[in-house]
Design a protein around this motif. Structure first.
Motif, PDB file in Angstrom:
ATOM      1  N   VAL A  27       3.528   7.334  18.846  1.00 39.27           N
ATOM      2  CA  VAL A  27       4.748   7.934  18.321  1.00 39.27           C
ATOM      3  C   VAL A  27       4.510   8.265  16.849  1.00 39.27           C
ATOM      4  O   VAL A  27       3.480   7.886  16.276  1.00 39.27           O
ATOM      5  CB  VAL A  27       5.958   6.978  18.447  1.00 39.27           C
ATOM      6  N   LEU A  28       5.439   8.944  16.257  1.00 40.39           N
ATOM      7  CA  LEU A  28       5.443   9.108  14.802  1.00 40.39           C
ATOM      8  C   LEU A  28       6.601   8.279  14.282  1.00 40.39           C
ATOM      9  O   LEU A  28       7.760   8.695  14.314  1.00 40.39           O
ATOM     10  CB  LEU A  28       5.593  10.570  14.396  1.00 40.39           C
ATOM     11  N   ALA A  29       6.283   7.078  13.862  1.00 39.51           N
ATOM     12  CA  ALA A  29       7.309   6.154  13.382  1.00 39.51           C
ATOM     13  C   ALA A  29       7.926   6.684  12.089  1.00 39.51           C
ATOM     14  O   ALA A  29       7.282   7.430  11.338  1.00 39.51           O
ATOM     15  CB  ALA A  29       6.704   4.770  13.163  1.00 39.51           C
ATOM     16  N   PRO A  30       9.161   6.302  11.798  1.00 40.03           N
ATOM     17  CA  PRO A  30       9.837   6.830  10.609  1.00 40.03           C
ATOM     18  C   PRO A  30       9.254   6.302   9.306  1.00 40.03           C
ATOM     19  O   PRO A  30       8.639   5.231   9.267  1.00 40.03           O
ATOM     20  CB  PRO A  30      11.286   6.349  10.793  1.00 40.03           C
ATOM     21  N   VAL A  31       9.466   7.063   8.259  1.00 45.14           N
ATOM     22  CA  VAL A  31       9.108   6.603   6.914  1.00 45.14           C
ATOM     23  C   VAL A  31       9.972   5.387   6.586  1.00 45.14           C
ATOM     24  O   VAL A  31      11.188   5.395   6.817  1.00 45.14           O
ATOM     25  CB  VAL A  31       9.343   7.720   5.881  1.00 45.14           C
ATOM     26  N   PRO A  32       9.378   4.310   6.089  1.00 43.28           N
ATOM     27  CA  PRO A  32      10.174   3.103   5.795  1.00 43.28           C
ATOM     28  C   PRO A  32      11.272   3.379   4.775  1.00 43.28           C
ATOM     29  O   PRO A  32      11.034   4.012   3.735  1.00 43.28           O
ATOM     30  CB  PRO A  32       9.146   2.121   5.239  1.00 43.28           C
ATOM     31  N   ALA A  33      12.464   2.900   5.089  1.00 41.14           N
ATOM     32  CA  ALA A  33      13.572   3.032   4.144  1.00 41.14           C
ATOM     33  C   ALA A  33      13.411   2.061   2.981  1.00 41.14           C
ATOM     34  O   ALA A  33      13.878   2.332   1.869  1.00 41.14           O
ATOM     35  CB  ALA A  33      14.898   2.786   4.868  1.00 41.14           C
ATOM     36  N   ILE A  34      12.751   0.936   3.246  1.00 37.12           N
ATOM     37  CA  ILE A  34      12.495  -0.074   2.219  1.00 37.12           C
ATOM     38  C   ILE A  34      11.011  -0.391   2.230  1.00 37.12           C
ATOM     39  O   ILE A  34      10.446  -0.682   3.286  1.00 37.12           O
ATOM     40  CB  ILE A  34      13.306  -1.364   2.482  1.00 37.12           C
ATOM     41  N   ASP A  35      10.376  -0.307   1.080  1.00 37.51           N
ATOM     42  CA  ASP A  35       8.946  -0.609   0.982  1.00 37.51           C
ATOM     43  C   ASP A  35       8.742  -1.805   0.057  1.00 37.51           C
ATOM     44  O   ASP A  35       9.643  -2.193  -0.694  1.00 37.51           O
ATOM     45  CB  ASP A  35       8.173   0.604   0.450  1.00 37.51           C
ATOM     46  N   ALA A  36       7.551  -2.381   0.144  1.00 37.46           N
ATOM     47  CA  ALA A  36       7.228  -3.536  -0.700  1.00 37.46           C
ATOM     48  C   ALA A  36       6.746  -3.070  -2.062  1.00 37.46           C
ATOM     49  O   ALA A  36       5.857  -2.212  -2.148  1.00 37.46           O
ATOM     50  CB  ALA A  36       6.156  -4.387  -0.018  1.00 37.46           C
ATOM     51  N   LYS A  37       7.291  -3.629  -3.113  1.00 38.59           N
ATOM     52  CA  LYS A  37       6.803  -3.332  -4.449  1.00 38.59           C
ATOM     53  C   LYS A  37       5.486  -4.065  -4.668  1.00 38.59           C
ATOM     54  O   LYS A  37       5.345  -5.225  -4.302  1.00 38.59           O
ATOM     55  CB  LYS A  37       7.826  -3.783  -5.501  1.00 38.59           C
ATOM     56  N   PRO A  38       4.500  -3.388  -5.254  1.00 37.55           N
ATOM     57  CA  PRO A  38       3.199  -4.041  -5.468  1.00 37.55           C
ATOM     58  C   PRO A  38       3.324  -5.261  -6.375  1.00 37.55           C
ATOM     59  O   PRO A  38       4.079  -5.260  -7.350  1.00 37.55           O
ATOM     60  CB  PRO A  38       2.367  -2.940  -6.141  1.00 37.55           C
ATOM     61  N   VAL A  39       2.571  -6.290  -6.015  1.00 34.98           N
ATOM     62  CA  VAL A  39       2.522  -7.503  -6.819  1.00 34.98           C
ATOM     63  C   VAL A  39       1.195  -7.593  -7.567  1.00 34.98           C
ATOM     64  O   VAL A  39       1.133  -8.087  -8.685  1.00 34.98           O
ATOM     65  CB  VAL A  39       2.719  -8.742  -5.919  1.00 34.98           C
ATOM     66  N   ARG A  40       0.124  -7.086  -6.951  1.00 37.13           N
ATOM     67  CA  ARG A  40      -1.211  -7.118  -7.538  1.00 37.13           C
ATOM     68  C   ARG A  40      -1.857  -5.739  -7.461  1.00 37.13           C
ATOM     69  O   ARG A  40      -1.407  -4.861  -6.729  1.00 37.13           O
ATOM     70  CB  ARG A  40      -2.086  -8.139  -6.806  1.00 37.13           C
TER      71      ARG A  40
END
Length: 223
Positions: A27-40
């Motif tokens: 499938v083509l999954a949706p673009v995440p509405a919430i992403d993780a902010k980089p820590v490192r």
């Protein structure tokens, strides 16, 4: 380009034309509405999605990924396991991969999107493709609060997407450690592109990734 890289690309091209019916559904999954902010500067993520050969084989071709290791996650902390032990299905461990990536090039959310688009079906409980048992479950193992928030939000988003008829059963699990598989299982797709299992189940996933995410595909796999 090394001979192994040329061979993989040749097989990919042939499969794209000759074996569309052999692949699992993608499938083509949706673009995440919430992403993780980089820590490192370099981040690490853990994914379980069936046999680790295919998970490793696809994610190693993602731009921004520096290293992929096949191994085991999800069981009791401190228990020493190997492939034979995990294959029994009673250790609590799942075949998994550890991915080291540059979040300036590819985000955790984008890796989740690739994972659920072409690697793992989030609606199959304790199996992927031909492999059955808890050791082949799909699971996410966040390594920090940002990943945990993004993983839970994305699973909820997938559940509302309408892409699958069945409910999403992939779980977010507590990370208790990662153990590397032995050398035979590392980079298995790259080393064995003509292996019957790889041709039947994993090369089609790599074909689908290249087709659905061409700007994220890198020909030379990460080690």
């Amino acid at each position: 380009m090394r001979r192994s890289d040329r061979l993989i690309l040749t097989v990919l091209a042939a499969l794209a034309v000759a074996t569309p019916l052999r692949a699992e559904r993608t499938v083509l999954a949706p673009v995440p509405a919430i992403d993780a902010k980089p820590v490192r500067k370099l981040e690490t993520a853990i994914f379980a999605g069936g046999c680790y050969w295919g998970v490793d084989g696809v994610l190693s071709h993602v731009k921004g990924v520096h290293l992929v290791s096949s191994g085991f996650a999800g069981g009791p902390r401190g228990m020493k396991v190997d492939y034979d032990a995990v294959s029994r299905g009673d250790t609590g461990y799942a075949e998994a991969v550890r991915v080291t990536y540059d979040p300036r090039v590819v985000s955790y959310g984008t890796l989740l999107r690739i994972f659920f688009s072409v690697i793992a079906d989030p609606t199959t409980l304790n199996y992927q493709g031909p492999d059955h048992g808890t050791q082949y479950r799909s699971a996410l193992f966040p390594l920090n609060g940002e990943q945990d928030k993004a993983a839970r939000a994305y699973l909820a988003q997938l559940g509302k997407s309408g892409l699958w008829r069945d409910p999403v059963v992939t779980r977010v699990e507590r990370f208790t450690g990662f153990q590397d598989a032995d050398a035979y299982h590392q980079d298995f797709l790259t080393k064995n592109p003509r292996h019957p299992y790889i041709l039947r189940w994993d090369m089609p996933k790599l074909v689908a990734f290249r087709a659905r995410f061409p700007t994220l595909y890198q020909a030379r796999p990460a080690r």
